[in-house]
Design an enzyme around this catalytic site. Sequence first.
Site, PDB file in Angstrom:
ATOM      1  NE  ARG A  16     -15.598  30.113  35.066  1.00 25.19           N
ATOM      2  CZ  ARG A  16     -16.481  29.708  34.155  1.00 25.19           C
ATOM      3  NH1 ARG A  16     -17.334  30.573  33.635  1.00 25.19           N
ATOM      4  NH2 ARG A  16     -16.519  28.456  33.745  1.00 25.19           N
ATOM      5  CE  LYS A  54     -18.195  25.815  36.229  1.00 26.68           C
ATOM      6  NZ  LYS A  54     -19.634  25.656  36.092  1.00 26.68           N
ATOM      7  CD  GLU A 101     -26.267  31.604  35.829  1.00 25.95           C
ATOM      8  OE1 GLU A 101     -25.379  31.456  34.979  1.00 25.95           O
ATOM      9  OE2 GLU A 101     -26.040  31.648  37.053  1.00 25.95           O
TER      10      GLU A 101
END
Length: 286
Positions: free
Chosen positions: A50, A149, A182
């Site tokens: 990721r 991210k 989220e």
Amino acid sequence: MRIWMDGKLVEQQDAKVSVFDHGLLYGDGVFEGIRVYGGTIFQCQAHVDRLFDSARRIRLAIPLTKQEIVEAMHQALRANGLSEAYIRLVVTRGEGNLGLSPFLSPSPCIFIIPGQIQLYPPEMYEKGMAVIIAKTVRTAATMLDPSVKSLNYLNNIMAKIEAIDAGVPEAIMLNVQGHVAECTGDNIFTIKDGTAFTPPPPAGILIGITRGVVIKLAGRLGIPLAEKDLTPGDLYQADECFLTGTAAEVIAVTKIDDKVIGTGKPGPITNKLMAAFREFIRDSDQ
Ligand code: PMP
């Protein structure tokens, strides 16, 4: 504490980044938060994958291989004698000038903090926690894709401030369509009539690694699960609700705004998944 920084282990007070680093000036960079349980870096490959995916999507070339990053994390753990830890792995754009261009920063800065984290008080893991729905809307994928991210967490921080102002530790964020996305640092699940639901990636979420583990565990336990757009009404009427994240692990939500969820206690399916998650960690060798 000794920090791994650009290939060297340095004492905490010597681990410094330049004031010209675009990670600091513009939040230009990417990161991962990773747990270490019993000396094993939990879901190591998924986190490193990721990180590289986030970096590629902001056109940041990480000057190490995935294997070298993993080795660096092990070095940082060994240097601090840690077998239980929370690693913060950060790659910034590096030093540049005062303009925005990322292409004038030839050397990304990489550092690894082998630290600890306690996101919510221990009693909340038994009793569940209260959260709010934030007014701050989650950035859309067309703005800054939440599945990257990045070091730019102000969108989440503004929602976190709303939560703290309301006297709760966490806030649920909706997307521009008004569907649930989220929380500020966690993914969210609900249970209704025995089925688990969680927002799909296009709802604008970080595709959490803990979320992935919980989806897998639900499958193993025979708990039906679907990715589905959820409204605030779906949340208020859920039988159960819980959050997942590397730092949070799995934690029940028992109140959203002024609505009590289910019985007001962590529900049976949440408890089952929390226990399965603990067992998965214990048996995990990756
Ligand atoms: N959403 C956001 C916004 C996050 O920052 C995080 C990580 N803290 C998560 C979800 C959970 O992701 P993971 O399970 O990979 O830690």
